[in-house]
Design a protein around this motif. Structure first.
Motif, mmCIF file in Angstrom:
data_model
loop_
_atom_site.group_PDB
_atom_site.id
_atom_site.type_symbol
_atom_site.label_atom_id
_atom_site.label_comp_id
_atom_site.label_asym_id
_atom_site.label_seq_id
_atom_site.Cartn_x
_atom_site.Cartn_y
_atom_site.Cartn_z
ATOM 1 N N UNK A 296 0.845 -1.190 0.000
ATOM 2 C CA UNK A 296 0.000 0.000 0.000
ATOM 3 C C UNK A 296 0.880 1.239 0.000
ATOM 4 N N UNK A 297 0.695 2.107 -0.987
ATOM 5 C CA UNK A 297 1.488 3.323 -1.086
ATOM 6 C C UNK A 297 0.912 4.419 -0.196
ATOM 7 N N UNK A 298 1.682 5.482 -0.024
ATOM 8 C CA UNK A 298 1.220 6.623 0.760
ATOM 9 C C UNK A 298 0.040 7.320 0.099
ATOM 10 N N UNK A 299 -0.093 7.170 -1.230
ATOM 11 C CA UNK A 299 -1.202 7.785 -1.952
ATOM 12 C C UNK A 299 -2.451 6.916 -1.966
ATOM 13 N N UNK A 300 -2.412 5.724 -1.350
ATOM 14 C CA UNK A 300 -3.588 4.877 -1.283
ATOM 15 C C UNK A 300 -3.736 3.916 -2.436
ATOM 16 N N UNK A 301 -2.676 3.649 -3.197
ATOM 17 C CA UNK A 301 -2.715 2.694 -4.291
ATOM 18 C C UNK A 301 -2.137 1.355 -3.843
ATOM 19 N N UNK A 302 -2.621 0.272 -4.467
ATOM 20 C CA UNK A 302 -2.181 -1.079 -4.117
ATOM 21 C C UNK A 302 -1.339 -1.646 -5.261
ATOM 22 N N UNK A 303 -0.122 -2.074 -4.940
ATOM 23 C CA UNK A 303 0.743 -2.781 -5.887
ATOM 24 C C UNK A 303 0.963 -4.197 -5.367
ATOM 25 N N UNK A 304 1.233 -5.107 -6.313
ATOM 26 C CA UNK A 304 1.435 -6.506 -5.919
ATOM 27 C C UNK A 304 2.575 -7.110 -6.724
ATOM 28 N N UNK A 305 3.195 -8.116 -6.143
ATOM 29 C CA UNK A 305 4.206 -8.923 -6.822
ATOM 30 C C UNK A 305 4.127 -10.332 -6.271
ATOM 31 N N UNK A 306 4.585 -11.300 -7.052
ATOM 32 C CA UNK A 306 4.474 -12.717 -6.698
ATOM 33 C C UNK A 306 5.857 -13.275 -6.444
ATOM 34 N N UNK A 307 5.994 -14.023 -5.355
ATOM 35 C CA UNK A 307 7.265 -14.631 -4.956
ATOM 36 C C UNK A 307 7.037 -16.108 -4.677
ATOM 37 N N UNK A 308 7.984 -16.928 -5.071
ATOM 38 C CA UNK A 308 7.959 -18.354 -4.754
ATOM 39 C C UNK A 308 8.813 -18.583 -3.509
ATOM 40 N N UNK A 309 8.179 -18.834 -2.377
ATOM 41 C CA UNK A 309 8.917 -18.964 -1.124
ATOM 42 C C UNK A 309 9.826 -20.186 -1.105
ATOM 43 N N UNK A 310 9.511 -21.194 -1.874
ATOM 44 C CA UNK A 310 10.350 -22.407 -1.865
ATOM 45 C C UNK A 310 11.724 -22.159 -2.483
ATOM 46 N N UNK A 311 11.916 -21.030 -3.161
ATOM 47 C CA UNK A 311 13.197 -20.737 -3.801
ATOM 48 C C UNK A 311 13.943 -19.580 -3.141
ATOM 49 N N UNK A 312 13.408 -19.068 -2.038
ATOM 50 C CA UNK A 312 14.039 -17.912 -1.416
ATOM 51 C C UNK A 312 15.384 -18.252 -0.788
ATOM 52 N N UNK A 313 15.536 -19.485 -0.294
ATOM 53 C CA UNK A 313 16.790 -19.844 0.371
ATOM 54 C C UNK A 313 17.874 -20.292 -0.597
ATOM 55 N N UNK A 314 17.589 -20.249 -1.893
ATOM 56 C CA UNK A 314 18.603 -20.623 -2.880
ATOM 57 C C UNK A 314 19.445 -19.401 -3.237
ATOM 58 N N UNK A 315 20.783 -19.570 -3.280
ATOM 59 C CA UNK A 315 21.681 -18.416 -3.511
ATOM 60 C C UNK A 315 21.690 -17.976 -4.975
ATOM 61 N N UNK A 316 20.606 -17.320 -5.378
ATOM 62 C CA UNK A 316 20.559 -16.781 -6.734
ATOM 63 C C UNK A 316 19.671 -15.542 -6.724
ATOM 64 N N UNK A 317 19.802 -14.722 -7.739
ATOM 65 C CA UNK A 317 19.008 -13.501 -7.842
ATOM 66 C C UNK A 317 18.115 -13.573 -9.067
ATOM 67 N N UNK A 318 16.921 -13.009 -8.926
ATOM 68 C CA UNK A 318 16.006 -12.951 -10.056
ATOM 69 C C UNK A 318 15.139 -11.713 -9.903
ATOM 70 N N UNK A 319 14.497 -11.348 -10.971
ATOM 71 C CA UNK A 319 13.699 -10.128 -11.014
ATOM 72 C C UNK A 319 12.226 -10.461 -10.865
ATOM 73 N N UNK A 320 11.546 -9.684 -10.021
ATOM 74 C CA UNK A 320 10.107 -9.828 -9.850
ATOM 75 C C UNK A 320 9.439 -8.566 -10.392
ATOM 76 N N UNK A 321 8.218 -8.715 -10.885
ATOM 77 C CA UNK A 321 7.511 -7.622 -11.517
ATOM 78 C C UNK A 321 6.494 -7.023 -10.558
ATOM 79 N N UNK A 322 6.542 -5.711 -10.404
ATOM 80 C CA UNK A 322 5.611 -4.991 -9.556
ATOM 81 C C UNK A 322 4.502 -4.434 -10.430
ATOM 82 N N UNK A 323 3.263 -4.799 -10.109
ATOM 83 C CA UNK A 323 2.113 -4.406 -10.929
ATOM 84 C C UNK A 323 1.041 -3.767 -10.068
ATOM 85 N N UNK A 324 0.271 -2.876 -10.686
ATOM 86 C CA UNK A 324 -0.836 -2.227 -10.000
ATOM 87 C C UNK A 324 -1.970 -3.221 -9.821
ATOM 88 N N UNK A 325 -2.476 -3.331 -8.589
ATOM 89 C CA UNK A 325 -3.556 -4.263 -8.297
ATOM 90 C C UNK A 325 -4.844 -3.789 -8.965
#
Length: 612
Positions: A296-325
């Protein structure tokens, strides 16, 4: 602070009198009590005589009223210094004895010394109208209390209090530990001591030590399910200084989301956003493989992004997309104030008190609304508006039921009621918000898997905890068989408790009194008081003239109390919304009032009239 007990004159041996005004009328000493000590007997070094005074004819000195009063005596620095050594409870009690001590005990200098004594490491005075008093009370009342459900010992206990914490703002229990966010943006990691009970179960005893997890935190969240076993990761919304781009000097503050392992506090993932985007709240929704982060932004807008928690502990980097809800994309005029979520649904509250819902599974949708008629499995983010009679202030979202609290302090429940978790006195499901008429003005509301809890204030200003629904596992202390109505639980509630939550093993209550952010409920208009008939159109005036007349008198008194013309216009718009008018009639009155308001302000197609 709630500590309103005035010390007895027999115990304090202090006479209710002011140094410049003399004793209060009717305060003569009674025989057998001995000589009472008056403020007038203080040495001249502590209290100097007033520079002048005004006597009321025949009644002696009048009470002190403030710095503008010629009879007002400013508090001496020596008295402030002495009083600052008293406990907070005694300072509050002493301030209620007379007008002079009220001025002394309410001075910022006293609270500055008290705050430095309570929190020596607090360097800044904070923010607000009374920063030192607010900071002192926050640190005096802070505490995290818990009561374990299992085992033989069922009493309220207090966890360790971090000395560095500037009050308690939010807390979240996880599988093994508890996380606390203070008002300075520091997130604390309270490590628990696990002990074996007599029944062979592992129980949470208390937080035995703590460490600072991170600083600059705004909000944090974990798996939204009630069972803490699923809370493996902790998502922290924070602000970090990022180095500037090549060719520029200085750094920029950027918001980011950091992911920590709840078991060890180790950071395993971090995502940073553009410096132009500022967020204030984060919630999670969905399964581990498709975990959606809602920001939730200070202006009252909602943004969302999707993450796979099963891969968070793996030592690699990847890009996630932030989109307006979709709620902000399809309804751009809405300004969201706060949001809540569970595993399969999300609830949004706008700044105007409207409520919008996202439901992602058909089972939860049927429990909440009683039908699948409007459910679209291909468009699960479509926001659904709830029909409510007034502005909603805060909410609680369980797995398949929810609770809402409006500006008048009324509680509305909706959803599955198989165990009586709605508190309506029966076990019938509710497909729309239903008022719980015997409860009003709650301090906090919490909805679990199949039970609900309400923190309320008693008639003597003490706090009490009410609960309804399933009582299995001791989750409703004192009511093992549960209850379809809200009943008082056998829990000793702290005096300054402000929020609560429950897990399968334990009940938690957070204590922290903020003098600037207290629930401000409004008085219900006369036409909406329980037992008063609603005024209606047409023949309603002849059927119930008394009810309509009382309502109109109440409306006129509210309009008359507004100080400015603009305030009266806004109040009139609000009253039109209360009246039982047709939709076309309400739209006509609102549009007409807008035209008059613009004309009064000199804005609009027509020139302002001399009357405006």
């Amino acid at each position: 602070m709630g500590e309103k007990a005035v010390p007895s004159p027999r115990r304090r041996r202090v006479k209710r009198s002011c140094p410049s005004c003399g004793p209060e009328p009717g305060g003569e000493e009674k025989k057998g009590r001995g000589n009472l000590i008056s403020v007038q007997l203080f040495p001249p070094e502590l209290v100097s005589p007033p520079q002048g005074g005004i006597k009321d004819k025949g009644q002696g000195a009048r009470p002190l009223r403030g710095p503008g009063d010629p009879c007002f005596l400013p508090p001496a620095p020596q008295v402030e210094h002495i009083i600052s050594f008293l406990p907070v409870r005694d300072v509050v009690a002493l301030g209620q004895t007379c007008h002079y001590f009220h001025e002394v005990c309410d001075a910022e200098g006293v609270w500055r010394r008290i705050c430095r004594r309570l929190s020596p490491r607090l360097r800044e005075q904070g923010s607000g109208v009374r920063p030192w008093k607010r900071a002192a009370i926050l640190n005096y009342t802070k505490g995290l209390y818990f009561q374990a459900f299992g085992g033989r010992r069922r009493c309220l206990s207090k966890s360790v209090a971090p000395l560095l914490a500037h009050g308690y703002r939010r807390f979240l229990p996880t599988k093994d530990h508890v996380f606390i966010l203070d008002y300075a943006g520091t997130l604390f990691f309270l490590k628990n001591a696990l002990v074996s009970s007599t029944l062979g179960q592992i129980q949470w005893k208390r937080a035995c030590r703590y460490v600072v997890l991170c600083r600059g935190a705004k909000d944090f969240a974990s798996d939204p399910r009630c069972d803490t076993v699923y809370r493996k990761y902790l998502y922290v919304l924070a602000t970090r200084e990022q180095p500037g781009v090549v060719g520029t000097t200085g750094s920029r503050a950027c918001d980011c989301v950091e992911v920590y392992l709840q078991s060890s506090g180790q950071r395993v993932f971090k995502m940073t956003f553009h410096h132009s985007m500022s967020f204030k709240q984060i919630v999670l929704v969905g399964q581990e493989t498709q975990r959606a982060l809602l920001l939730l932004t200070e202006e009252g807008k909602i943004y969302s992004l999707v993450v796979n928690e099963t891969q968070l502990d793996q030592p690699r980097s990847y890009t996630v997309q932030l989109a307006l809800r979709k709620v902000s994309r399809c309804l751009p005029h809405l300004r969201v104030a706060c949001m809540a979520s569970n595993q399969s649904s999300t609830l949004y509250i706008t700044d105007q008190g409207g409520v919008y819902f996202e439901v992602h599974t058909p089972g939860v949708y049927r429990d909440l609304f009683g039908t699948l008629q409007a459910f679209d499995p291909l468009d699960q983010q479509m926001p659904l508006a709830l029909s409510l009679p007034a502005k909603i202030l805060f909410c609680a979202l369980g797995y398949n039921h929810l609770g809402l609290v409006d500006e008048f302090g009324r509680i509305f429940m909706q959803g599955n009621n198989r165990y009586g978790q709605l508190g309506t006195g029966d076990k019938m499901d509710r497909g729309e918000p239903t008022q719980v008429r015997y409860l009003r003005r709650p301090i906090a509301l919490w909805c679990g898997l199949n039970h609900s809890l309400v923190l309320s204030r008693g008639s003597d200003f003490s706090k009490e905890l009410l609960g309804c629904g399933c009582g299995a596992g001791g989750r409703l202390p004192g009511w093992p068989k549960g209850s379809a109505s809200f009943v008082k639980l056998h829990v000793k509630v702290p005096l300054c408790a402000c929020s609560l939550c429950a897990t399968r093993e334990c009940l938690y209550m957070l204590s922290s009194h903020d003098i600037e952010h207290q629930p401000t409920y409004r008085d219900l208009p006369a036409s909406r008081v329980v037992g008063t008939p609603e005024p209606s159109l047409g023949a309603g005036a002849s059927q119930d003239p008394g009810g309509a007349a009382r309502a109109c008198e109440e409306y006129l008194s509210q309009i008359h109390s507004c100080p400015t013309l603009q305030d009266r216009m806004e109040k009139m718009k609000e009253i039109v919304g209360w009246m039982p008018l047709m939709a076309a009639q309400k739209d006509f009155f609102w549009e007409a009032l807008d035209m008059l308001q613009r004309a009064a302000a000199g804005v609009g197609p027509g020139p302002p009239t001399p009357e405006s």
